[in-house]
Design a protein around this motif. Structure first.
Motif, short mmCIF file in Angstrom:
data_model
loop_
_atom_site.label_atom_id
_atom_site.label_comp_id
_atom_site.label_asym_id
_atom_site.label_seq_id
_atom_site.Cartn_x
_atom_site.Cartn_y
_atom_site.Cartn_z
N ALA A 60 0.83 -1.22 0.00
CA ALA A 60 0.00 0.00 0.00
C ALA A 60 0.86 1.26 0.00
CB ALA A 60 -0.93 -0.01 1.21
N THR A 61 1.88 1.28 0.84
CA THR A 61 2.72 2.48 0.92
C THR A 61 3.54 2.66 -0.35
OG1 THR A 61 4.41 1.22 2.14
CG2 THR A 61 2.83 2.52 3.43
N SER A 62 3.97 1.57 -0.96
CA SER A 62 4.73 1.67 -2.21
C SER A 62 3.82 2.13 -3.35
CB SER A 62 5.36 0.32 -2.56
OG SER A 62 6.27 -0.08 -1.56
N TYR A 63 2.63 1.56 -3.42
CA TYR A 63 1.69 1.89 -4.48
C TYR A 63 1.24 3.34 -4.40
CZ TYR A 63 -2.46 1.44 -7.49
OH TYR A 63 -3.41 1.59 -8.48
N ARG A 64 1.00 3.81 -3.18
CA ARG A 64 0.47 5.16 -2.97
C ARG A 64 1.55 6.21 -2.72
NH1 ARG A 64 -3.64 7.77 -3.58
NH2 ARG A 64 -3.97 8.42 -1.42
#
Length: 428
Positions: free
Chosen positions: A119-123
């Motif tokens: 999630a943190t990488s994608y966002r």
């Protein structure tokens, strides 16, 4: 003190919790029962923390594990792995997520850790929304998003966590509202919070909070949250480590009680799928799962022997409609316990769904948690041959009931009778 207990204390950490003043060693099990080293039999109403999902020593799983062990136990994810592909195909189909990809881990903690990485990488954001009273694991990242101080040994974290209202229906500032007004108030609070911060990466939420004492919001809260999140591109991670695979009876996944705006972007799972074997995992849309731009492996995630167990366990679960059994037997058990609770002022609430039931204890006439009485009930039930769990965000004052999903009506009545006697002897 037993010799084994003394040895345990000599070599293992003090914070490794043990139940009971005189801890027991469980040596074997069958069906819904286990035996300790002294030969005493117990009806298991906690299943190794919701992990023995179908039954102890289930022949279908034992056979699958034995046969796989005779071929190969492990090769790592560097090689093609037929059992892993087969289980991934089934989990992807059952998840409800379109174009799903599955990554296997060895625990729920590791699954949630992976979901946070995705999630943190994608966002491109290290901000995470989490629920008050939540629990997501014991790694550095998952402790940092856990909203239960009893399970948070440090406030240090690589993430910036913002805690949201709504996981506990009967406590907090909105407890006295109707369900619709409760949802509206929680949504308004979320919208207000998002107006003050940069857009977070994701909201992570347990549909029913496990360690938090089997608390949950009204149906539809996370659907309402999802609409707010989708407008801002924020992901929804459903932590199904304890609620997945039909345990709640009414649904296969806990998120399906909040399904108005579609499935979550990411689902994490563990515990029950392995029926005691170490399996965790993450399901996500392909674009999210594939967003990482470096190589990775999972040395023990998806190893052949655990995948064989998971396949056999999932097959048994579906073919024997254990979700339906959880709904039927769990419904009877909840009503039986509510009838007892109505006569005891020290029982604040009996709550839950299916075979995931919480009994919250308080000092009579107050809303003050009573962890001492909860511990006493746990001991009294154990003396009569019943194993329970405990939890809650208010000093572990909730008893947690989560037996294998194959529990029979007769066994449910047996356990309820023992628990009733334990409650009556300890609770005012």
């Amino acid at each position: 003190m037993s010799d084994l207990y003394g040895r345990h204390k000599a070599v293992l950490p003090d914070w490794l919790a043990l139940y009971y003043a005189d801890p027991i060693e469980i040596t074997h099990g069958e069906g819904r029962y286990v035996w300790d080293a002294a030969g005493k039999r117990y009806l298991d109403f906690f299943g190794g923390i919701l992990t023995t999902m179908t039954a102890h020593a289930l022949p279908e799983i034992t056979k699958a594990v034995s046969e796989q062990a005779g071929r190969i136990i492990h090769s790592s994810t560097l090689y093609l792995n037929r059992p892993m592909v087969e289980l991934a195909e089934r989990v992807a189909e059952l998840s409800g997520i379109p174009d799903a990809r599955v990554f296997f881990t060895t625990s729920g903690t590791e699954a949630n850790d992976t979901a946070l990485l995705l999630a943190t990488s994608y966002r491109r954001s290290n901000q995470i929304l989490a629920m008050r009273n939540s629990y997501h694991g014991r790694s550095f990242s998952t402790v940092g998003i856990t909203g239960n101080k009893g399970w948070s040994p440090t406030s240090l974290s690589p993430l910036q966590t913002l805690y949201v209202h709504g996981g506990v229906r009967t406590r907090g500032p909105y407890a006295d509202l109707s369900d619709d007004d409760f949802i509206a108030a929680c949504v308004a609070d979320l919208e207000d919070l998002l107006g003050h911060v940069r857009p977070p990466a994701a909201l992570i939420a347990e549909p029913i909070q496990g360690v938090g004492g089997f608390t949950s919001p009204p149906d539809g809260l996370y659907a309402a949250f999802r609409q707010v999140l989708q407008e801002r591109g924020i992901l929804w991670i459903a932590d199904e480590v304890q609620t997945g695979w039909g345990r709640t009876g009414e649904h296969f996944w806990g998120w399906q009680a909040h399904a108005e705006n579609g499935p979550p972007d990411i689902i994490t799972f563990a515990k029950g799928i392995g029926n005691g074997m170490s399996i965790g995992g993450v399901v996500a849309r392909a674009e999210i799962m594939n967003c990482l731009d470096s190589n990775s492996i999972s040395t023990f995630g998806g190893t052949q022997i655990t995948m064989a167990a998971g396949l056999a366990n999932l097959t048994y679960l579906l073919e024997h409609d254990l979700q339906g059994n959880a709904r039927r037997v769990g419904g009877l058990l909840i009503e039986r316990l509510r009838a007892v609770a109505a006569q005891l002022p020290g029982v604040r609430e009996v709550r839950g769904r299916g075979l995931m039931i919480g009994v919250e204890l308080v000092k009579p006439g107050t809303d003050t948690a009573d962890p001492e009485t909860a511990a006493a009930v746990l001991e009294a039930a154990r003396e009569e041959g019943l194993l329970l769990g405990k939890g809650g965000g208010h000093n572990t004052s909730a008893l947690r009931i989560a037996p294998p999903l194959s529990l029979t009506v007769a066994e449910a009545e047996e356990g309820a009778a023992i628990l009733e006697r334990a409650l009556r002897s300890c609770v005012q």
